[in-house]
Design an enzyme around this catalytic site. Structure first.
Site, PDB file in Angstrom:
ATOM      1  N   HIS A 200       0.819  -1.210   0.000  1.00 41.42           N
ATOM      2  CA  HIS A 200       0.000   0.000   0.000  1.00 41.42           C
ATOM      3  C   HIS A 200       0.850   1.256   0.000  1.00 41.42           C
ATOM      4  O   HIS A 200       0.423   2.304  -0.452  1.00 41.42           O
ATOM      5  CB  HIS A 200      -1.004  -0.034   1.155  1.00 41.42           C
ATOM      6  CG  HIS A 200      -2.110  -0.992   0.867  1.00 41.42           C
ATOM      7  ND1 HIS A 200      -2.069  -2.292   1.273  1.00 41.42           N
ATOM      8  CD2 HIS A 200      -3.242  -0.845   0.134  1.00 41.42           C
ATOM      9  CE1 HIS A 200      -3.139  -2.921   0.826  1.00 41.42           C
ATOM     10  NE2 HIS A 200      -3.872  -2.068   0.136  1.00 41.42           N
ATOM     11  N   ARG A 307     -10.683   3.956  -1.053  1.00 44.19           N
ATOM     12  CA  ARG A 307     -10.087   3.148   0.026  1.00 44.19           C
ATOM     13  C   ARG A 307     -10.295   3.891   1.352  1.00 44.19           C
ATOM     14  O   ARG A 307      -9.421   4.623   1.817  1.00 44.19           O
ATOM     15  CB  ARG A 307      -8.592   2.957  -0.222  1.00 44.19           C
ATOM     16  CG  ARG A 307      -8.232   2.003  -1.345  1.00 44.19           C
ATOM     17  CD  ARG A 307      -6.727   1.813  -1.417  1.00 44.19           C
ATOM     18  NE  ARG A 307      -6.331   0.672  -2.200  1.00 44.19           N
ATOM     19  CZ  ARG A 307      -5.932   0.748  -3.479  1.00 44.19           C
ATOM     20  NH1 ARG A 307      -5.880   1.897  -4.106  1.00 44.19           N
ATOM     21  NH2 ARG A 307      -5.582  -0.350  -4.113  1.00 44.19           N
ATOM     22  N   ARG A 343     -15.559   1.686  -0.734  1.00 46.50           N
ATOM     23  CA  ARG A 343     -15.232   0.387  -0.159  1.00 46.50           C
ATOM     24  C   ARG A 343     -15.225   0.505   1.359  1.00 46.50           C
ATOM     25  O   ARG A 343     -14.657   1.445   1.910  1.00 46.50           O
ATOM     26  CB  ARG A 343     -13.869  -0.080  -0.643  1.00 46.50           C
ATOM     27  CG  ARG A 343     -13.521  -1.457  -0.080  1.00 46.50           C
ATOM     28  CD  ARG A 343     -12.249  -1.984  -0.648  1.00 46.50           C
ATOM     29  NE  ARG A 343     -11.087  -1.306  -0.103  1.00 46.50           N
ATOM     30  CZ  ARG A 343      -9.829  -1.589  -0.459  1.00 46.50           C
ATOM     31  NH1 ARG A 343      -9.608  -2.505  -1.378  1.00 46.50           N
ATOM     32  NH2 ARG A 343      -8.827  -0.954   0.077  1.00 46.50           N
ATOM     33  N   GLU A 444     -10.919 -10.958  -4.507  1.00 43.25           N
ATOM     34  CA  GLU A 444      -9.476 -10.831  -4.297  1.00 43.25           C
ATOM     35  C   GLU A 444      -8.898 -12.017  -3.542  1.00 43.25           C
ATOM     36  O   GLU A 444      -7.732 -12.029  -3.170  1.00 43.25           O
ATOM     37  CB  GLU A 444      -9.129  -9.505  -3.617  1.00 43.25           C
ATOM     38  CG  GLU A 444      -9.964  -9.139  -2.432  1.00 43.25           C
ATOM     39  CD  GLU A 444      -9.673  -7.722  -1.915  1.00 43.25           C
ATOM     40  OE1 GLU A 444      -8.735  -7.075  -2.379  1.00 43.25           O
ATOM     41  OE2 GLU A 444     -10.415  -7.296  -1.019  1.00 43.25           O
ATOM     42  N   ASN A 467      -4.366  -6.972  -6.777  1.00 46.09           N
ATOM     43  CA  ASN A 467      -3.199  -6.918  -5.874  1.00 46.09           C
ATOM     44  C   ASN A 467      -3.262  -8.084  -4.887  1.00 46.09           C
ATOM     45  O   ASN A 467      -2.295  -8.793  -4.672  1.00 46.09           O
ATOM     46  CB  ASN A 467      -3.173  -5.608  -5.086  1.00 46.09           C
ATOM     47  CG  ASN A 467      -3.247  -4.403  -5.989  1.00 46.09           C
ATOM     48  OD1 ASN A 467      -2.868  -4.490  -7.144  1.00 46.09           O
ATOM     49  ND2 ASN A 467      -3.740  -3.296  -5.479  1.00 46.09           N
ATOM     50  N   ASP A 468      -4.423  -8.249  -4.291  1.00 45.68           N
ATOM     51  CA  ASP A 468      -4.561  -9.343  -3.336  1.00 45.68           C
ATOM     52  C   ASP A 468      -4.801 -10.672  -4.030  1.00 45.68           C
ATOM     53  O   ASP A 468      -4.340 -11.711  -3.553  1.00 45.68           O
ATOM     54  CB  ASP A 468      -5.702  -9.047  -2.354  1.00 45.68           C
ATOM     55  CG  ASP A 468      -5.231  -8.107  -1.255  1.00 45.68           C
ATOM     56  OD1 ASP A 468      -4.133  -8.335  -0.726  1.00 45.68           O
ATOM     57  OD2 ASP A 468      -5.944  -7.132  -0.962  1.00 45.68           O
ATOM     58  N   CYS A 515      -9.901  -3.233 -10.128  1.00 44.80           N
ATOM     59  CA  CYS A 515      -9.472  -2.011  -9.441  1.00 44.80           C
ATOM     60  C   CYS A 515      -8.099  -2.162  -8.813  1.00 44.80           C
ATOM     61  O   CYS A 515      -7.616  -1.278  -8.136  1.00 44.80           O
ATOM     62  CB  CYS A 515     -10.500  -1.573  -8.403  1.00 44.80           C
ATOM     63  SG  CYS A 515     -10.673  -2.763  -7.061  1.00 44.80           S
TER      64      CYS A 515
HETATM   65  C1  PEP Z   1      -6.552  -5.110  -4.511  1.00 44.03           C
HETATM   66  O1  PEP Z   1      -6.303  -5.956  -3.648  1.00 44.03           O
HETATM   67  O2  PEP Z   1      -6.265  -5.256  -5.711  1.00 44.03           O
HETATM   68  C2  PEP Z   1      -7.202  -3.840  -4.123  1.00 44.03           C
HETATM   69  C3  PEP Z   1      -7.629  -2.996  -5.023  1.00 44.03           C
HETATM   70  O3  PEP Z   1      -7.304  -3.557  -2.803  1.00 44.03           O
HETATM   71  P1  PEP Z   1      -6.062  -3.065  -1.907  1.00 44.03           P
HETATM   72  O4  PEP Z   1      -4.898  -2.785  -2.836  1.00 44.03           O
HETATM   73  O5  PEP Z   1      -6.486  -1.855  -1.179  1.00 44.03           O
HETATM   74  O6  PEP Z   1      -5.806  -4.246  -1.038  1.00 44.03           O
HETATM   75 MG    MG Z   2      -7.178  -5.730  -1.711  1.00 47.62          MG
END
Ligand code: PEP
Ligand code: MG
Length: 581
Positions: A200, A307, A343, A444, A467-468, A515
């Site tokens: 992050h 976020r 979110r 995710e 990302n997750d 996203c």
């Molecule tokens: C993700 O996991 O891709 C996402 C958009 O959420 P974050 O990056 O805040 O975990």
């Molecule tokens: Mg995420």
């Protein structure tokens, strides 16, 4: 002497400026000996800092008594005041200063460590967790001892070797909470020794649109305060004390990049559609209401991901329902009818907030622990307050609710029940809100991607958090640079999961977006279009580059080519084919 360090490129561009060394933990303090005749002055300095913090806590205590103040505030302030007066923190450091002729900061941290060690031995988990309060009180005293933090933005002036008056932050590590504070400051770029490309911290750097390199390993010990440095956020390089030729070369590249960026602005009002007339929606990811300016500048079609956890960071108390409502309403109104996807709190893992004491416990494996919706369902009062705030904001724009980290049907059902409960509370209060507010889920966790039917049945839209999804599919901690070379968005397993989710959602006629950071990477745009993706959400700073890719693409041709890529198991062949798309 000039030298360079290589790390992970996480936010594109070039910054040239002077290094400012920061430590993310205030607790990393210097240790030095004071002269015999200055010992009493050191003790006085310590006592003055204690008095300052006592004053701060008294002020907070008065605030806690005011109507509407959360009840947790009073309890928190009491606990902090109690620790501040504990002889371990208030008296023993003084003895240490007299005895060892050491500086006050160091003496205090020594005592804090002993006290924390004693708390670590306590069986009762509630009492054990109070060690975080000790650390917070000590941080307050350290802040008072060290004086006001340096004003990053004020430095300026001409450097010896050039006209770079800007600051480049050099840190061992930065938390997302540290990084988000840069939004208020004028920082040219930053580098850290730790961190992964989709941590992050890196995400916030991209949202700030400042060049950043992480995972440099030795920058913090090798770079000196005020060194002239170049951050090449595209190639992942930090150059320290560059010679005149290198400096000139980078100045040239920097101005070329600025020119390219300004040319891209022409695309702001262009329609986001492919050559074969497929409409694509390009929305923005934001962390704070102030990001709306950038969203408008980029001409985004809405906010695809707000976020909200960043509203909870860098503060001692939780944002109240009203405060959250104001933040969400501000965004909803500014977007004037365009979708705003809010979110719910995704706290935990690398995102911590000291106001949420529960998340500060040392989870054995935080990324797999009580994070996001799991945390919210365990803390119904915090969750309900946020849901009410979002629902109230839904009266002022096209707000929709997005739930992070869902994996189980029971989680969806409990969440929907809580949304209904929040609605009922608002009806009783006669507050206006949109009764039909859409509720969506983030995909995710592989378990969610592989059991999509249950999600489609219960929700109104989906958003893929790549990302997750990548982190959990490949078992790679996204914040750990030691395994960052294995964090591969083009792994066949990841591609198949992504494509499967997009296809299943389309079959069910359910809107689906991406996203995660993949959506903002222009090198991935054609691949995602070929998979059938039509909704992208990314940092506003990346939006026009992605739009440039969209307007040059032919969606039908891409679908055929991507079909072939998805049948391939060989990473090298996949990479080649994606490059040629
Ligand atoms: C993700 O996991 O891709 C996402 C958009 O959420 P974050 O990056 O805040 O975990
Ligand atoms: Mg995420």
């Amino acid at each position: 002497m000039s030298f360079s360090l290589h790390g992970l490129a996480v936010s594109q561009g070039i910054a040239i400026g002077h290094a400012h060394l920061v430590s993310h933990a205030t607790l990393e303090v210097a240790h030095y000996t004071v002269r015999e005749r200055d010992v009493q002055r050191e003790v006085d300095r310590f006592e003055a800092a204690l008095a300052t913090v006592r004053g701060e806590l008294n002020a907070l205590s008065a605030e806690a008594m005011s109507p509407g103040s959360p009840s947790e505030l009073a309890a928190l302030v009491n606990v902090h005041a109690m620790f501040l007066d504990d002889p371990m923190l208030a008296e023993l450091p003084k003895a240490l200063i007299y005895e060892r002729r050491c500086n006050a900061e160091w003496a205090l941290v020594q005592q804090m460590e002993q006290l924390v060690a004693q708390f670590n031995e306590i069986d009762d988990s509630y009492l054990r967790e109070r060690k975080h309060d000790i650390v917070q009180v000590v941080e307050r005293v350290l802040r008072a001892l060290l004086g006001k933090p340096r004003k990053f933005g004020k430095k300026g002036g001409k450097g010896e070797k050039g006209d770079e008056g800007e600051l480049v932050i050099v840190a061992h590590d930065l938390s997302p909470a540290d990084t988000i504070q840069f939004k208020k400051l004028k920082i040219a770029g930053f580098v850290t020794d730790l961190g992964g490309a989709t941590s992050h911290t890196a995400i916030v750097a991209r949202s700030l649109a400042i060049p950043a390199v992480v995972g440099l390993h030795h920058a913090r010990p090798l770079v000196r305060e005020d060194d002239l440095v170049i951050v090449d956020g595209t190639r992942g390089v930090l150059i320290v004390d560059p010679d005149a030729r290198v400096l000139e070369e980078y100045r040239l590249r920097k101005s070329e990049l600025e020119l390219e960026r300004s040319k891209l602005k022409r695309l702001k009002t262009a329609r986001a559609a492919t050559l074969d007339e497929v409409e694509v929606s390009l929305q923005a990811n934001i962390e704070l209401p102030q990001d709306i300016e950038q969203v408008k500048e980029a001409g985004a079609d809405g906010v695809g991901l707000f976020r909200t956890e960043f509203l909870f960071m860098n503060r001692d108390t939780l944002p109240s329902e009203d405060e959250q409502f104001e933040a969400y309403r501000q965004v909803a109104k500014a977007l004037a009818g365009k979708p705003v996807t809010i979110r719910t709190l995704d706290i935990g893992a690398d995102k911590t907030a000291r106001a949420l004491v529960g998340t500060e416990r040392q989870a054995p494996n935080p990324a797999l622990g009580l994070r996001a919706i799991r945390y919210c369902l365990a803390e119904p009062q915090i969750f309900l307050a946020q849901l009410r705030a979002i629902l109230r904001a839904s009266h002022f724009g096209q707000v929709q609710i997005l739930i992070p980290m869902l994996a189980h049907v029971t989680e969806i059902e409990q969440t929907l029940a809580m949304i209904e409960q929040a609605k009922q509370q608002l009806r009783e209060r006669r507050c206006k809100f949109n009764e039909h507010v859409a509720v969506g889920g983030m995909i995710e966790i592989p378990a969610a991607a592989l059991s999509l039917g249950a999600f489609v049945k219960r929700l109104q839209f989906l958003s893929i958090g790549t990302n997750d999804l990548i982190q959990y599919t490949l078992a790679i901690d996204r914040t750990d640079e030691a395994v960052s070379h294995l964090y591969d968005p083009l792994h066949p397993a990841v591609l198949r999961l992504l494509s499967q989710v997009i296809l299943s959602a389309q079959k069910a006629e359910m809107p689906v977006a991406v996203c995660g950071e993949l959506a903002g990477d222009p090198k991935m745009t054609r691949l995602l279009l070929g998979m059938g993706l039509r909704h992208f959400s990314m940092h506003p700073s990346q939006l026009l580059e992605v739009k440039q890719q969209v307007v040059m693409a032919d969606a039908e041709q891409l679908a055929t080519k991507v079909g072939r890529i998805l049948r391939c198991d060989e990473p090298e062949r996949i990479r080649e084919q994606v490059d040629r798309l």
